[in-house]
Motif scaffolding. Structure first.
Motif, short mmCIF file in Angstrom:
data_model
loop_
_atom_site.label_atom_id
_atom_site.label_comp_id
_atom_site.label_asym_id
_atom_site.label_seq_id
_atom_site.Cartn_x
_atom_site.Cartn_y
_atom_site.Cartn_z
N PRO A 4 -65.91 3.81 -3.20
CA PRO A 4 -66.48 3.81 -1.84
C PRO A 4 -67.80 4.56 -1.74
O PRO A 4 -68.66 4.19 -0.94
CB PRO A 4 -65.38 4.51 -1.02
N LEU A 5 -67.97 5.59 -2.57
CA LEU A 5 -69.22 6.35 -2.55
C LEU A 5 -70.39 5.46 -2.99
O LEU A 5 -71.49 5.55 -2.43
CB LEU A 5 -69.11 7.57 -3.46
N SER A 6 -70.15 4.59 -3.98
CA SER A 6 -71.19 3.67 -4.43
C SER A 6 -71.64 2.76 -3.29
O SER A 6 -72.83 2.48 -3.14
CB SER A 6 -70.68 2.82 -5.60
N LEU A 7 -70.67 2.29 -2.52
CA LEU A 7 -70.98 1.42 -1.38
C LEU A 7 -71.89 2.13 -0.39
O LEU A 7 -72.92 1.59 0.03
CB LEU A 7 -69.69 0.99 -0.68
N ILE A 8 -71.52 3.34 -0.01
CA ILE A 8 -72.29 4.07 1.00
C ILE A 8 -73.69 4.39 0.50
O ILE A 8 -74.68 4.21 1.23
CB ILE A 8 -71.55 5.36 1.42
N VAL A 9 -73.81 4.85 -0.73
CA VAL A 9 -75.13 5.21 -1.27
C VAL A 9 -76.00 3.95 -1.39
O VAL A 9 -77.17 3.97 -1.00
CB VAL A 9 -74.99 5.91 -2.63
N GLY A 10 -75.44 2.86 -1.92
CA GLY A 10 -76.21 1.63 -2.05
C GLY A 10 -76.66 1.10 -0.71
O GLY A 10 -77.81 0.65 -0.56
N TRP A 11 -75.77 1.14 0.27
CA TRP A 11 -76.11 0.66 1.62
C TRP A 11 -77.19 1.54 2.26
O TRP A 11 -78.13 1.03 2.87
CB TRP A 11 -74.87 0.62 2.49
N LEU A 12 -77.05 2.85 2.11
CA LEU A 12 -78.05 3.77 2.69
C LEU A 12 -79.42 3.57 2.05
O LEU A 12 -80.45 3.66 2.74
CB LEU A 12 -77.60 5.21 2.54
N LEU A 83 -73.46 4.43 -11.05
CA LEU A 83 -74.88 4.16 -10.82
C LEU A 83 -75.17 2.67 -10.85
O LEU A 83 -75.95 2.17 -10.04
CB LEU A 83 -75.71 4.88 -11.89
N PHE A 84 -74.53 1.95 -11.77
CA PHE A 84 -74.69 0.50 -11.83
C PHE A 84 -74.27 -0.14 -10.51
O PHE A 84 -74.99 -0.99 -9.95
CB PHE A 84 -73.85 -0.07 -12.97
N ASP A 85 -73.12 0.26 -9.98
CA ASP A 85 -72.65 -0.29 -8.72
C ASP A 85 -73.61 0.02 -7.58
O ASP A 85 -73.89 -0.83 -6.74
CB ASP A 85 -71.26 0.27 -8.38
N VAL A 86 -74.13 1.24 -7.56
CA VAL A 86 -75.08 1.63 -6.51
C VAL A 86 -76.32 0.73 -6.55
O VAL A 86 -76.77 0.21 -5.52
CB VAL A 86 -75.49 3.11 -6.66
N VAL A 87 -76.86 0.53 -7.75
CA VAL A 87 -78.08 -0.26 -7.90
C VAL A 87 -77.83 -1.71 -7.49
O VAL A 87 -78.64 -2.33 -6.80
CB VAL A 87 -78.60 -0.18 -9.35
N VAL A 88 -76.69 -2.27 -7.91
CA VAL A 88 -76.37 -3.66 -7.57
C VAL A 88 -76.24 -3.82 -6.06
O VAL A 88 -76.78 -4.77 -5.47
CB VAL A 88 -75.09 -4.13 -8.28
N ILE A 89 -75.52 -2.91 -5.42
CA ILE A 89 -75.34 -2.99 -3.97
C ILE A 89 -76.68 -2.87 -3.26
O ILE A 89 -76.99 -3.63 -2.32
CB ILE A 89 -74.36 -1.90 -3.50
N PHE A 90 -77.50 -1.95 -3.72
CA PHE A 90 -78.83 -1.77 -3.14
C PHE A 90 -79.66 -3.05 -3.23
O PHE A 90 -80.28 -3.49 -2.26
CB PHE A 90 -79.54 -0.61 -3.85
N TYR A 91 -79.65 -3.67 -4.41
CA TYR A 91 -80.45 -4.87 -4.61
C TYR A 91 -79.88 -6.09 -3.89
O TYR A 91 -80.63 -6.98 -3.47
CB TYR A 91 -80.55 -5.19 -6.10
N CYS A 92 -78.57 -6.17 -3.74
CA CYS A 92 -77.94 -7.37 -3.17
C CYS A 92 -77.91 -7.38 -1.66
O CYS A 92 -77.66 -8.43 -1.06
CB CYS A 92 -76.52 -7.53 -3.72
N LEU A 298 -65.62 -1.90 7.23
CA LEU A 298 -64.48 -2.68 6.75
C LEU A 298 -64.43 -2.68 5.22
O LEU A 298 -63.35 -2.50 4.63
CB LEU A 298 -64.60 -4.12 7.27
N THR A 299 -65.58 -2.87 4.59
CA THR A 299 -65.64 -2.87 3.13
C THR A 299 -65.25 -1.50 2.58
O THR A 299 -64.55 -1.40 1.56
CB THR A 299 -67.05 -3.24 2.65
N PHE A 300 -65.69 -0.44 3.23
CA PHE A 300 -65.35 0.92 2.82
C PHE A 300 -63.84 1.13 2.84
O PHE A 300 -63.26 1.68 1.89
CB PHE A 300 -66.03 1.92 3.75
N LEU A 301 -63.19 0.67 3.90
CA LEU A 301 -61.73 0.81 4.00
C LEU A 301 -61.01 0.04 2.89
O LEU A 301 -60.06 0.55 2.30
CB LEU A 301 -61.26 0.31 5.38
N VAL A 302 -61.50 -1.16 2.61
CA VAL A 302 -60.89 -1.96 1.54
C VAL A 302 -61.06 -1.26 0.19
O VAL A 302 -60.13 -1.21 -0.62
CB VAL A 302 -61.50 -3.37 1.50
#
Length: 306
Positions: A4-12, A83-92, A298-302
């Motif tokens: 979930p932390l990767s999601l929040i950082v990538g989104w921010l 870090l990979f997840d953060v970068v992918v979320i950021f780019y996508c 919603l994604t964070f909760l999942v």
């Protein structure tokens, strides 16, 4: 599954920076792969089969490459995997860039019609050279609604289902459709499968986007409007977020447009053919952001549960 932390950082990062202009972007690489394949294969006979093979191959390749690289990095270090997840979320995610582009269209139009036409051409596929000021504003807001689904809700939906490799694969699906998924003479056969795969990938996200927009506006009664007009589109999906925004703004989208020199007579979405204003754009942006935050939550909760 995704931390979930990767999601929040990538989104921010997307919220604060938008798409990085000076860094290599996966979608650019995807586009080059598609262009190369299209140039080599979209000729002669069996174009539909060739297009299907290319689309399935590229989507599978991206998913396997993303999955393999993620597995490798997590094997080396959990922090590298995160870090990979953060970068992918950021780019996508493309919420911030989209909103900036739509705002720029309205600002450019305030300066001159020609400048507004040039600015909106950056985010739409139709011919903009003859658009009126009203049509420029309409095109920008249609794109804002449609790409809330393609650029934010759908990537997060696939992130929930199959993690960041699925998010990358979805971006390839979307890029294929945006480049070759047109019903023109050149792409009608070759891009047929790319368009159908994109339709399937966006079926749930598009309807979820409309639902989130209606909830974000606090107008549940508009769901009947969305069901009625969501079908008034050449795409089985794009009409739903557009119908949600048309209902919220009390305006009308759709109508005939030129794509690659060919006229497409699209049905109208909504009934009130009224002038659109900067105030409408600001409201549409606010609704987009609310829907985006709801989907991230919603994604964070999942991610937390799984």
């Amino acid at each position: 599954m995704t931390n979930p932390l990767s999601l929040i950082v990538g989104w921010l990062l997307d919220l604060l920076l938008g798409d990085p202009q000076r860094l290599p972007h996966p979608v650019v690489w995807f586009g080059r792969m598609i262009s190369l394949g299209e140039h080599q294969l979209n000729q002669g006979t069996h174009r539909k089969a060739k297009g299907a093979v290319m689309a399935v191959f590229l989507i599978t390749l991206v998913f396997i490459a993303g999955w393999g690289l993620r597995l490798l990095l997590f094997g080396i270090s959990v922090y590298l995997g995160i870090l990979f997840d953060v970068v992918v979320i950021f780019y996508c995610l493309a919420g911030t860039t989209l909103i900036r582009e739509v705002r720029a269209v309205f600002l450019a139009l305030d300066r001159s019609l020609d400048e507004g036409r040039r600015q909106v051409a950056r985010i739409v596929g139709r011919d903009t050279s003859e658009l009126s000021a009203q049509e420029v504003r309409t095109a920008a807001l249609e794109t804002l609604a449609e790409n809330l689904s393609d650029g934010v809700i759908a990537p997060l939906f696939w992130l929930m289902l199959v993690g960041t490799p699925g998010m990358l694969a979805y971006k390839m699906v979307n890029t294929l459709d945006s480049m070759i998924g047109y019903r023109t003479e050149r792409y009608r056969d070759f891009g047929c499968w790319a368009a159908h795969i994109d339709d399937a990938a966006n079926y749930i996200p598009a309807r979820l986007t409309a639902l989130l927009m209606v909830l974000g506006a606090g107008k549940w009664s508009l769901m009947g409007f969305v069901r009625k007009y969501g079908r008034n589109h050449a795409s089985p999906n794009s009409g739903y977020p557009e119908a949600a925004l048309a209902g919220i703004l009390g305006c009308r989208f759709g109508g005939p447009h030129y794509y690659f020199g060919e006229l497409f007579d699209k049905p109208y979405i909504g009934e009130q053919d009224r002038p659109l204003t900067t105030g409408d754009m600001l409201l549409a942006v606010r609704i987009n952001r609310i829907a985006e935050v709801m989907m991230v939550a919603l994604t964070f909760l999942v991610c937390m549960i799984t």
